[in-house]
Scaffold this motif. Structure first.
Motif, PDB file in Angstrom:
ATOM      1  N   PHE A   7       1.335  -6.171 -12.813  1.00 10.72           N
ATOM      2  CA  PHE A   7       1.428  -7.401 -12.019  1.00 10.72           C
ATOM      3  C   PHE A   7       1.411  -7.017 -10.546  1.00 10.72           C
ATOM      4  CE2 PHE A   7       4.086  -9.786 -15.435  1.00 10.72           C
ATOM      5  CZ  PHE A   7       2.920 -10.144 -16.107  1.00 10.72           C
ATOM      6  N   ILE A   8       0.497  -7.603  -9.768  1.00  9.36           N
ATOM      7  CA  ILE A   8       0.535  -7.434  -8.310  1.00  9.36           C
ATOM      8  C   ILE A   8       1.785  -8.139  -7.786  1.00  9.36           C
ATOM      9  CG2 ILE A   8      -0.599  -8.078  -6.147  1.00  9.36           C
ATOM     10  CD1 ILE A   8      -3.274  -7.821  -7.618  1.00  9.36           C
ATOM     11  N   THR A   9       2.505  -7.474  -6.881  1.00  9.47           N
ATOM     12  CA  THR A   9       3.720  -8.070  -6.325  1.00  9.47           C
ATOM     13  C   THR A   9       3.616  -8.319  -4.829  1.00  9.47           C
ATOM     14  OG1 THR A   9       4.799  -5.953  -5.873  1.00  9.47           O
ATOM     15  CG2 THR A   9       5.070  -6.861  -8.074  1.00  9.47           C
ATOM     16  N   HIS A  54       6.236   1.639 -10.078  1.00  9.29           N
ATOM     17  CA  HIS A  54       6.092   0.850  -8.850  1.00  9.29           C
ATOM     18  C   HIS A  54       5.104   1.615  -7.963  1.00  9.29           C
ATOM     19  CE1 HIS A  54       7.418  -1.607  -5.365  1.00  9.29           C
ATOM     20  NE2 HIS A  54       7.335  -0.483  -4.672  1.00  9.29           N
ATOM     21  N   THR A  55       3.916   1.049  -7.747  1.00  9.58           N
ATOM     22  CA  THR A  55       2.837   1.755  -7.058  1.00  9.58           C
ATOM     23  C   THR A  55       2.454   1.035  -5.776  1.00  9.58           C
ATOM     24  OG1 THR A  55       1.978   2.591  -9.171  1.00  9.58           O
ATOM     25  CG2 THR A  55       0.493   2.659  -7.280  1.00  9.58           C
ATOM     26  N   VAL A  56       2.369   1.813  -4.689  1.00  9.48           N
ATOM     27  CA  VAL A  56       1.992   1.285  -3.380  1.00  9.48           C
ATOM     28  C   VAL A  56       0.739   2.008  -2.907  1.00  9.48           C
ATOM     29  CG1 VAL A  56       2.701   0.895  -0.995  1.00  9.48           C
ATOM     30  CG2 VAL A  56       4.420   0.851  -2.828  1.00  9.48           C
ATOM     31  N   ILE A  57      -0.317   1.265  -2.611  1.00  4.31           N
ATOM     32  CA  ILE A  57      -1.545   1.846  -2.068  1.00  4.31           C
ATOM     33  C   ILE A  57      -1.662   1.380  -0.618  1.00  4.31           C
ATOM     34  CG2 ILE A  57      -4.060   1.941  -2.189  1.00  4.31           C
ATOM     35  CD1 ILE A  57      -2.213   0.974  -5.255  1.00  4.31           C
ATOM     36  N   THR A  58      -1.779   2.322   0.297  1.00  4.84           N
ATOM     37  CA  THR A  58      -1.900   2.009   1.717  1.00  4.84           C
ATOM     38  C   THR A  58      -3.166   2.646   2.263  1.00  4.84           C
ATOM     39  OG1 THR A  58       0.512   2.046   1.901  1.00  4.84           O
ATOM     40  CG2 THR A  58      -0.748   2.069   3.955  1.00  4.84           C
ATOM     41  N   THR A  89      -4.702  -2.054   8.576  1.00  2.95           N
ATOM     42  CA  THR A  89      -3.924  -1.412   7.521  1.00  2.95           C
ATOM     43  C   THR A  89      -3.838  -2.363   6.337  1.00  2.95           C
ATOM     44  OG1 THR A  89      -2.579  -0.132   9.069  1.00  2.95           O
ATOM     45  CG2 THR A  89      -1.687  -0.462   6.872  1.00  2.95           C
ATOM     46  N   PHE A  90      -4.284  -1.893   5.184  1.00  2.00           N
ATOM     47  CA  PHE A  90      -4.176  -2.664   3.942  1.00  2.00           C
ATOM     48  C   PHE A  90      -3.047  -2.059   3.113  1.00  2.00           C
ATOM     49  CE2 PHE A  90      -8.709  -2.630   5.064  1.00  2.00           C
ATOM     50  CZ  PHE A  90      -9.038  -3.979   5.028  1.00  2.00           C
ATOM     51  N   GLU A  91      -2.262  -2.921   2.477  1.00  2.00           N
ATOM     52  CA  GLU A  91      -1.225  -2.417   1.571  1.00  2.00           C
ATOM     53  C   GLU A  91      -1.152  -3.310   0.346  1.00  2.00           C
ATOM     54  OE1 GLU A  91       2.771  -0.662   2.742  1.00  2.00           O
ATOM     55  OE2 GLU A  91       3.409  -2.551   1.797  1.00  2.00           O
ATOM     56  N   LEU A  92      -1.234  -2.692  -0.817  1.00  2.00           N
ATOM     57  CA  LEU A  92      -1.156  -3.421  -2.084  1.00  2.00           C
ATOM     58  C   LEU A  92      -0.064  -2.783  -2.930  1.00  2.00           C
ATOM     59  CD1 LEU A  92      -2.575  -5.663  -3.822  1.00  2.00           C
ATOM     60  CD2 LEU A  92      -3.768  -3.784  -4.932  1.00  2.00           C
ATOM     61  N   VAL A  93       0.744  -3.616  -3.563  1.00  2.00           N
ATOM     62  CA  VAL A  93       1.842  -3.139  -4.406  1.00  2.00           C
ATOM     63  C   VAL A  93       1.721  -3.791  -5.779  1.00  2.00           C
ATOM     64  CG1 VAL A  93       4.347  -2.916  -4.638  1.00  2.00           C
ATOM     65  CG2 VAL A  93       3.305  -2.992  -2.356  1.00  2.00           C
ATOM     66  N   TYR A  94       1.872  -3.003  -6.829  1.00  2.00           N
ATOM     67  CA  TYR A  94       1.898  -3.566  -8.179  1.00  2.00           C
ATOM     68  C   TYR A  94       2.887  -2.792  -9.040  1.00  2.00           C
ATOM     69  CZ  TYR A  94      -1.253   0.265  -9.568  1.00  2.00           C
ATOM     70  OH  TYR A  94      -1.810   1.485  -9.806  1.00  2.00           O
ATOM     71  N   GLU A  95       3.309  -3.427 -10.133  1.00  2.00           N
ATOM     72  CA  GLU A  95       4.312  -2.843 -11.023  1.00  2.00           C
ATOM     73  C   GLU A  95       3.886  -3.010 -12.471  1.00  2.00           C
ATOM     74  OE1 GLU A  95       8.114  -3.737  -8.040  1.00  2.00           O
ATOM     75  OE2 GLU A  95       7.847  -4.935  -9.876  1.00  2.00           O
ATOM     76  N   ILE A 155      15.435  -1.827 -12.981  1.00  2.00           N
ATOM     77  CA  ILE A 155      15.721  -2.371 -14.315  1.00  2.00           C
ATOM     78  C   ILE A 155      15.715  -3.897 -14.284  1.00  2.00           C
ATOM     79  CG2 ILE A 155      17.437  -2.512 -16.166  1.00  2.00           C
ATOM     80  CD1 ILE A 155      18.156   0.349 -15.709  1.00  2.00           C
ATOM     81  N   GLU A 156      16.177  -4.486 -13.191  1.00  2.00           N
ATOM     82  CA  GLU A 156      16.110  -5.944 -13.076  1.00  2.00           C
ATOM     83  C   GLU A 156      14.659  -6.407 -13.060  1.00  2.00           C
ATOM     84  OE1 GLU A 156      17.428  -9.621 -10.086  1.00  2.00           O
ATOM     85  OE2 GLU A 156      18.077  -7.570  -9.663  1.00  2.00           O
ATOM     86  N   ARG A 157      13.824  -5.722 -12.311  1.00  2.18           N
ATOM     87  CA  ARG A 157      12.408  -6.098 -12.256  1.00  2.18           C
ATOM     88  C   ARG A 157      11.722  -5.800 -13.588  1.00  2.18           C
ATOM     89  NH1 ARG A 157      10.759  -7.879  -7.615  1.00  2.18           N
ATOM     90  NH2 ARG A 157       8.571  -7.584  -8.167  1.00  2.18           N
ATOM     91  N   LEU A 158      12.135  -4.721 -14.247  1.00  2.32           N
ATOM     92  CA  LEU A 158      11.608  -4.414 -15.583  1.00  2.32           C
ATOM     93  C   LEU A 158      11.946  -5.547 -16.539  1.00  2.32           C
ATOM     94  CD1 LEU A 158      12.055  -1.010 -17.437  1.00  2.32           C
ATOM     95  CD2 LEU A 158      12.391  -3.155 -18.615  1.00  2.32           C
TER      96      LEU A 158
END
Length: 916
Positions: free
Chosen positions: A79-81, A51-55, A142-148, A545-548
């Motif tokens: 997948f971008i979330t 789970h990666t967050v770029i800010t 502020t930009f924030e992108l999250v992907y998994e 694990i649910e998201r996995l």
């Protein structure tokens, strides 16, 4: 959360391609107006799920409106979330919708004359996401992108890839990678293409049995490319690789929040013999580098066949031909004969895929009928092609149907698409329908390595017909639980949901077939203990694990859709879409939309790229247009395209001009004297001999009454310069002259290192040098084209002068912009490799800390670190002397040489030289 107010709207453009970059799109001065004062990457890897967050935070320092661009690269499988922008306290969120709904919103914007669109380009492993926004003076964004993503095990390792390209110095730049593996981390290594020794001081790694934390937090001065300049050295990849400890059963079950994941990878099993047929496209489009690389890869792959395997070759253009009428054992004699056949494959003619594939199946069927296939062995067909069918049956659907009917579930088909002129969708469907997979081979200098790497993935089958079984009263909604083949170095993953009234202990059985027997693994996991393990730690991403489970289910549904019939395909698509929306994943079925009030630019749509939208030519699909964009360093012709929903072609600004080649000073004329004598200062005494009659290093002075200027060859760099610590002569220049090809340069069993080389006497240069370490088991192969590092059967290619910084247990590998590759180990000899670009151009070997060689060192160069005795100067010619090495005499001559350890054109040195 505040909502956007009318009139406070900022133009946006979205793009998809790879991971973290923030840049501006104006000239350098305008770029400096947008200041990135903070850029952070936080990645939490919990039991392989990342789970990666770029800010990124920016401020406009100009007194006018400026455009800031947030551009980042993320892995293809991710997948971008979530994505959001906060501009002066107002949040602009990204909303994930079904593609059709997003298209409606887009169409409304186009009807109002507003710009809207998606630009995307796909590289080998990454996709790019980009947003541009207009920023008012002194305003902050502020930009924030999250992907998994689920990290897949590839040749014995998991890999987390991050891209770092801020394009300016950043006051607060920090990357944190937290890894938690409840069964233990067996090894962890990092690699970077931008790291310098100075930057390495900002990299820290801490690790215990189950946790690891990698932090990279460089200061402004550490980020600087040059002192007093604002250029940054941060431009490239940062990679973390690791593997986990496994019980004897080879698997583990982990449970959290009512969901479970089951990992299975038993590496201790014996390899199952295989019957493999290589089907090689030799049509005219393969002419040139592609057929050369194919031959090179095929020869290496044939060398890797096990003696227990059987194989055959089919080459095809307009017609298909077999190498042998029947499969043959992979004996030394047969392999050598096949390598000779492969060497002679030439490219010409059309592309008859249908006949070649049917011929491959017929070979296997004939061998089976004649009982020539060993009991318990498996059968594989590996197809390599670079184009669409042009001869014989050319309808892709008919070819797929013919191949599916012929194989009839009895063999596994793997399809490799070389380049971008082939329909990847055609190959993918044909492979998935027949128990295999498809892979794109990118046209580049390392294409042969890509082919070899793919073969290594399927070279060692360990189990077949693998089935996972769970009590029906305990689980539901289980992902794929049967697998045709399990290969060494990979991992099978099954996830599912626990029933509300499930037992306290989850039981599992894994059944499969080995070479000559069936096998069953029994496993159990205590639900309460597992739940507690993941409940409290702050360093993991909870409910992972649910998201996995959702991530894995969607990926498998999308894969099943490729080969499904229409009715079944609709059901699969509906389920995948529902999960994508429920868990906020940007998948090929959904889009992320950023909306703005009417009258302003709006309806920006981010979509997941599809691999086959990368054909070589542009095609029109309704309102969309495809083209090609500039790829990353690993892909000169990336696998994606430019997609504009309003049909307007868009190409990014041209890149900076290539740097001019450095000016190389060449010595082209020398004054030839009547005689030469050692150079000595006017007031100094003549040079004296050292201990044992050996003289100290001296330079030369040219003297003579009437010198004559004549053309003369430039001073050359020797084949090797050996440092000789502790000897009366501190260095020795060695030139290889006698006819020899494969040379054992040095070997030290106590150090666990061996260096060999292939020397071309006619060209007086090495065609390659190879360094092999025992611990860790790593091989470095250097050629004039590139450097290849092999670890755990995994090959990675690096171009010369491409910055590299790789740290693994017991070995550090670095390469700087000058092209100096250093292989260093604690308390061991350091070995350097260099592609010297000065006079005497070619590969060079460097050695440091040679006083650490053991008494067992040997080899053409290693012998000079044994018993060496320097004789006195020759009485008739003091530029000559003899040295005795292990009882053998060598004639040494004092000569001018170029020290290739200095940047080209090198530094002239006076050196005692020997020829071997």
């Amino acid at each position: 959360m505040k909502t956007p107010a009318p009139g406070r709207i900022h133009s946006i453009v979205l793009v998809l391609l790879s991971l973290a970059v923030l840049q501006t799109s104006k000239a350098q001065k305008v770029q400096n107006d947008i200041d990135i004062y903070s850029l952070t990457v936080d990645s939490k890897v919990s039991s392989r799920f990342a789970h990666t967050v770029i800010t990124s935070r920016v401020v406009n320092k100009a007194d006018a409106v400026r455009e800031a661009t947030f551009q980042m690269e993320l892995p293809k499988k991710a997948f971008i979330t979530n994505f959001s922008m906060v501009i002066d306290g107002v949040t602009y969120p990204g909303n994930i919708k079904e593609k059709a709904a997003a298209q409606e919103q887009y169409s409304a914007a186009v009807a109002r004359g507003e710009s809207a669109g998606l630009v995307r380009a796909t590289g080998r492993k990454t996709e790019q996401f980009q947003v541009s926004v207009s920023v008012a003076p002194a305003a902050k964004v502020t930009f924030e992108l999250v992907y998994e993503e689920l990290l897949a095990r590839h040749l014995g390792a998991y890999e987390l890839l991050l891209k770092v390209r801020p394009q300016q110095l950043v006051k607060h730049l920090q990357m944190d990678i937290h890894i938690f593996e409840p069964h233990g981390i067996s090894f962890l290594e990092t690699e970077s293409t931008f790291m310098t020794n100075k930057l390495a001081e900002a990299l820290t790694t801490s690790q215990n049995k189950t946790k690891a934390h990698v932090r990279f937090k460089p200061t402004l001065s550490q980020q600087q490319k040059y002192p007093e300049k604002q250029d940054t050295v941060l431009d490239g990849s940062f990679i973390v690789r690791y593997d986990v400890d496994r019980p004897l059963s080879g698997g583990s079950i982990q449970i959290e929040n009512g969901y479970f994941v089951h990992y299975f990878a038993p590496d201790s099993l014996s390899t199952i013999p295989k019957n493999v047929i290589f089907v090689i496209d030799k049509s005219g489009s393969m002419m040139g580098r592609k057929i050369k690389q194919t031959r090179e890869a095929l020869i290496k792959i044939l060398d890797d066949l096990s003696p227990h395997d059987q194989f055959d070759l089919i080459s095809f253009s307009s017609e298909a031909t077999t190498w042998k009428p029947l499969l043959v054992p992979a004996s030394t004699e047969n392999v050598n004969e096949a390598k000779s056949y492969a060497t002679g494959i030439q490219a010409q003619g059309g592309t008859n895929i249908n006949d070649a594939m049917l011929m491959a199946v017929q070979l296997l069927e004939k061998a089976n009928q004649e009982e020539l296939l060993p009991e318990g062995s498996i059968t594989l067909i590996i197809l390599l092609t670079d184009g669409d069918p042009t001869v014989g049956e050319t309808n892709p659907s008919n070819i797929q149907k013919n191949v599916r009917k012929a194989i009839n579930g009895q063999h596994s088909l793997f399809c490799l698409g070389f380049g971008f002129d082939v329909s990847y969708a055609f190959l993918e469907k044909m492979a998935l329908e027949n128990g295999g997979l498809a892979r794109r081979i990118y046209e580049d200098s390392d294409s042969a390595l890509q082919l070899q790497d793919f073969y290594q993935e399927v070279a060692n089958p360990l189990m077949t017909s693998v089935a996972f079984e769970y009590p029906s009263n305990a689980v539901e909604s289980v992902t794929q639980d049967t697998f045709r083949v399990f290969f060494k170095g990979s991992e099978l993953v099954v996830a599912g949901k626990l029933r509300e009234q499930s037992p306290d202990v989850l039981l599992a059985q894994i059944r499969g077939q080995l070479h000559r027997e069936n096998i069953t693994y029994m496993m159990m996991s205590h639900v309460a203990e597992q739940e507690e393990m993941f409940r409290s730690p702050k360093y993991i991403f909870h409910s992972f694990i649910e998201r996995l489970w959702a991530y894995l289910t969607i990926q498998q549904l999308l894969e099943q859709m490729v080969s499904a019939l229409d009715a079944e395909k609709q059901a699969l698509e509906a389920r995948a879409l529902s999960l994508s929306l429920s868990y906020s994943f940007v998948t090929p079925l959904t889009s992320m939309v950023i909306t703005k009030p009417e009258g302003q630019e709006q309806s920006q749509v981010a979509e997941k790229p599809v691999e086959d939208e990368s054909r070589g030519s542009r095609v029109y699909l309704g309102p969309m247009r495809f083209g090609h964009s500039v790829g990353d360093r690993t892909s000169r012709k990336p696998g994606g395209g430019l997609k504009l929903l309003n049909g307007t072609p868009l190409f990014g600004p041209p890149g900076p001009p290539a740097a001019a080649s450095p000016f190389h000073r060449m010595t082209s004329r020398l004054v030839l004297p009547e005689l030469m004598s050692p150079l000595a200062p006017a007031s100094a005494p003549s040079p004296t001999s050292g201990p044992g009659g050996a003289s100290h290093d001296t330079d030369f002075r040219i003297k003579g009454t009437t010198p004559t200027a004549l053309p003369f060859a430039p001073v050359q760099a020797p084949s090797v310069i050996l440092p000789l610590p502790g000897q009366s002569v501190d260095r020795l220049c060695v030139d290889l002259r006698r006819p020899q090809e494969l040379v054992n340069l040095l070997s030290d069993p106590d150090q666990g290192v061996e260096v060999t080389g292939h020397f071309e006497t006619a060209k007086a240069r090495f065609s390659w040098i190879e360094v092999t370490f025992e611990n860790p088991q790593v091989q470095i192969h250097a050629s004039p084209e590139h450097v290849v590092m092999t670890r755990n059967r995994r090959n990675t290619a690096y171009k010369w002068k491409e910055t590299l910084y790789s740290v693994m247990p017991g070995l550090k590998v670095t390469m700087d912009k000058e092209g100096l590759l250093l292989l260093s180990r604690p308390d061991r000899v350091t070995i350097g490799l260099l592609f010297w670009d000065g006079p005497g151009k070619g590969l060079r070997l460097l050695l440091q800390n040679t006083d650490r060689f053991s008494s067992h060192v040997s080899g053409t160069l290693g012998q000079f670190y044994q018993d060496v005795l320097w004789g006195p100067l020759d009485t008739a010619d003091d530029s000559k002397r003899t040295l005795k090495v292990q009882g053998r005499d060598y004639s040494a001559t004092r000569e001018l040489k170029l020290d290739y350890q200095e940047s080209p054109p090198g530094k002239e040195i006076s050196c005692w030289s020997v020829e071997l």
